[in-house]
Scaffold this active site. Structure first.
Site, PDB file in Angstrom:
ATOM      1  N   ASP A  65       8.009  50.800  52.824  1.00  0.00           N
ATOM      2  CA  ASP A  65       8.177  52.101  53.472  1.00  0.00           C
ATOM      3  C   ASP A  65       9.107  52.900  52.571  1.00  0.00           C
ATOM      4  OD1 ASP A  65       7.566  53.866  55.614  1.00  0.00           O
ATOM      5  OD2 ASP A  65       9.633  53.684  56.280  1.00  0.00           O
ATOM      6  N   PHE A 140       0.752  60.765  44.195  1.00  0.00           N
ATOM      7  CA  PHE A 140       0.362  61.052  45.583  1.00  0.00           C
ATOM      8  C   PHE A 140       1.581  61.604  46.317  1.00  0.00           C
ATOM      9  CE2 PHE A 140       2.038  56.785  45.426  1.00  0.00           C
ATOM     10  CZ  PHE A 140       2.817  56.672  46.569  1.00  0.00           C
ATOM     11  N   HIS A 168      11.619  54.755  42.591  1.00  0.00           N
ATOM     12  CA  HIS A 168      12.129  53.962  43.717  1.00  0.00           C
ATOM     13  C   HIS A 168      11.264  52.719  43.931  1.00  0.00           C
ATOM     14  CE1 HIS A 168       9.123  56.856  44.725  1.00  0.00           C
ATOM     15  NE2 HIS A 168       8.925  56.377  45.936  1.00  0.00           N
TER      16      HIS A 168
HETATM   17  P1  IMP Z   1       5.307  55.871  53.648  1.00  0.00           P
HETATM   18  O1  IMP Z   1       6.144  54.906  52.877  1.00  0.00           O
HETATM   19  O2  IMP Z   1       3.846  55.596  53.423  1.00  0.00           O
HETATM   20  O3  IMP Z   1       5.697  55.971  55.100  1.00  0.00           O
HETATM   21  O4  IMP Z   1       5.554  57.262  52.960  1.00  0.00           O
HETATM   22  C1  IMP Z   1       6.190  58.342  53.573  1.00  0.00           C
HETATM   23  C2  IMP Z   1       5.728  59.629  52.930  1.00  0.00           C
HETATM   24  O5  IMP Z   1       6.343  59.740  51.667  1.00  0.00           O
HETATM   25  C3  IMP Z   1       4.219  59.721  52.722  1.00  0.00           C
HETATM   26  O6  IMP Z   1       3.801  61.034  52.987  1.00  0.00           O
HETATM   27  C4  IMP Z   1       4.036  59.409  51.269  1.00  0.00           C
HETATM   28  O7  IMP Z   1       2.937  60.106  50.732  1.00  0.00           O
HETATM   29  C5  IMP Z   1       5.355  59.869  50.672  1.00  0.00           C
HETATM   30  N1  IMP Z   1       5.685  58.988  49.563  1.00  0.00           N
HETATM   31  C6  IMP Z   1       5.955  57.657  49.624  1.00  0.00           C
HETATM   32  N2  IMP Z   1       6.138  57.181  48.383  1.00  0.00           N
HETATM   33  C7  IMP Z   1       5.984  58.223  47.546  1.00  0.00           C
HETATM   34  C8  IMP Z   1       6.017  58.336  46.140  1.00  0.00           C
HETATM   35  O8  IMP Z   1       6.195  57.380  45.374  1.00  0.00           O
HETATM   36  N3  IMP Z   1       5.806  59.573  45.660  1.00  0.00           N
HETATM   37  C9  IMP Z   1       5.570  60.660  46.445  1.00  0.00           C
HETATM   38  N4  IMP Z   1       5.503  60.603  47.760  1.00  0.00           N
HETATM   39  C10 IMP Z   1       5.700  59.378  48.309  1.00  0.00           C
END
Ligand code: IMP
Length: 184
Positions: A65, A140, A168
Site C-alpha cells: 500500500d 501510473f 518508495h
Molecule cells: P495504492 O497503494 O494502490 O492504494 O495506491 C494509492 C494511490 O496512489 C493510487 O491511486 C495509486 O495509483 C497511487 N500510487 C501508488 N503508488 C504509486 C507510484 O509509485 N506512483 C504514482 N502513484 C502511485
C-alpha cells in the site's frame, strides 16, 4: 524463490516483477483484491489486507500500500491516495496547490509479505516535489506530477528501472529482498 505479487494494479505488478526478477526471484502475479480499510497508516491497511487474504492459502505472497503525502496539504492525500486519485485525480491535486510555492512531498510504500507462514512488513520512502503541471506518459497514478529530489523529471518521464532505483516501492522491494534472502 517463488513469490506471488498480489495487486489489481498492473503498473505495480510490472515494477515488482522488474525489480525482483533481477534479484533472482520467480514472480507470479495474482489479481486478487482486498477491502482497503480506512486507517491512519499504510501499515494498518497492509496488515488488514494480509489478514483478509490469509484464508485464501495463496502461498508465499507480497502486496503493498502506497501513498503520496503533500506537505502543503497537511500530508493529504496520504492514506487516502487511492480515493483522491479516483475522485479529484491529478488535476484536482494541482488545483488544490494552485499558487503554492511550497511543493515538497513524499511517496511512502509499505510492503506486507507472507513467507513460509511468517508475516512481516518493510517500508520505503522517496522525497520529492509536486510538479507545476503533469509530464510524461510512463508509470501510473500520480507519477506524472512527482519529481523525486535530485531530478528534474517526473517519475512518468523515467524508465521503470530508473524509477525502481530511487522510488518508495523500489526501496521497499530492496528491503524485502534483503529480508527474504536472510530467511532462506
Ligand atoms: P495504492 O497503494 O494502490 O492504494 O495506491 C494509492 C494511490 O496512489 C493510487 O491511486 C495509486 O495509483 C497511487 N500510487 C501508488 N503508488 C504509486 C507510484 O509509485 N506512483 C504514482 N502513484 C502511485
Amino acid at each position: 524463490m517463488k513469490l506471488r505479487i498480489i495487486t489489481s494494479n498492473p503498473g505495480k505488478a510490472t515494477e515488482f516483477r522488474r525489480a525482483l526478477g533481477g534479484m533472482g526471484f520467480e514472480i507470479e502475479h495474482a489479481d486478487e483484491d482486498c477491502d482497503e480499510i480506512q486507517a491512519d497508516t499504510l501499515q494498518e491497511v497492509v496488515r488488514s489486507c494480509m489478514s483478509q487474504l490469509r484464508p485464501l492459502a495463496l502461498g508465499d505472497f507480497a502486496l503493498d500500500d502506497s501513498g503520496l503525502f503533500i506537505d502543503a496539504l497537511g500530508g493529504f492525500p496520504g492514506v487516502y491516495s487511492s480515493y483522491a486519485f479516483s475522485t479529484i485525480g491529478i488535476e484536482g491535486i494541482l488545483r488544490l496547490m494552485d499558487g503554492d510555492e511550497e511543493r515538497s512531498a513524499r511517496f511512502e510504500c509499505c510492503i506486507g509479505c507472507s513467507f513460509r507462514g511468517e508475516e512481516f512488513t518493510v517500508e520505503g520512502r522517496c522525497d520529492g516535489a509536486i510538479a507545476l503541471r503533469p509530464a510524461g506518459a510512463g508509470g501510473f497514478g500520480f507519477d506524472p506530477i512527482f519529481i523525486p529530489s535530485g531530478y528534474e523529471k517526473t517519475f512518468a518521464e523515467m524508465s521503470i528501472d530508473v524509477k525502481n532505483g530511487i522510488s518508495h516501492r523500489g526501496r521497499a522491494i530492496q528491503a524485502l529482498s534483503g529480508t527474504l534472502k536472510g530467511k532462506v
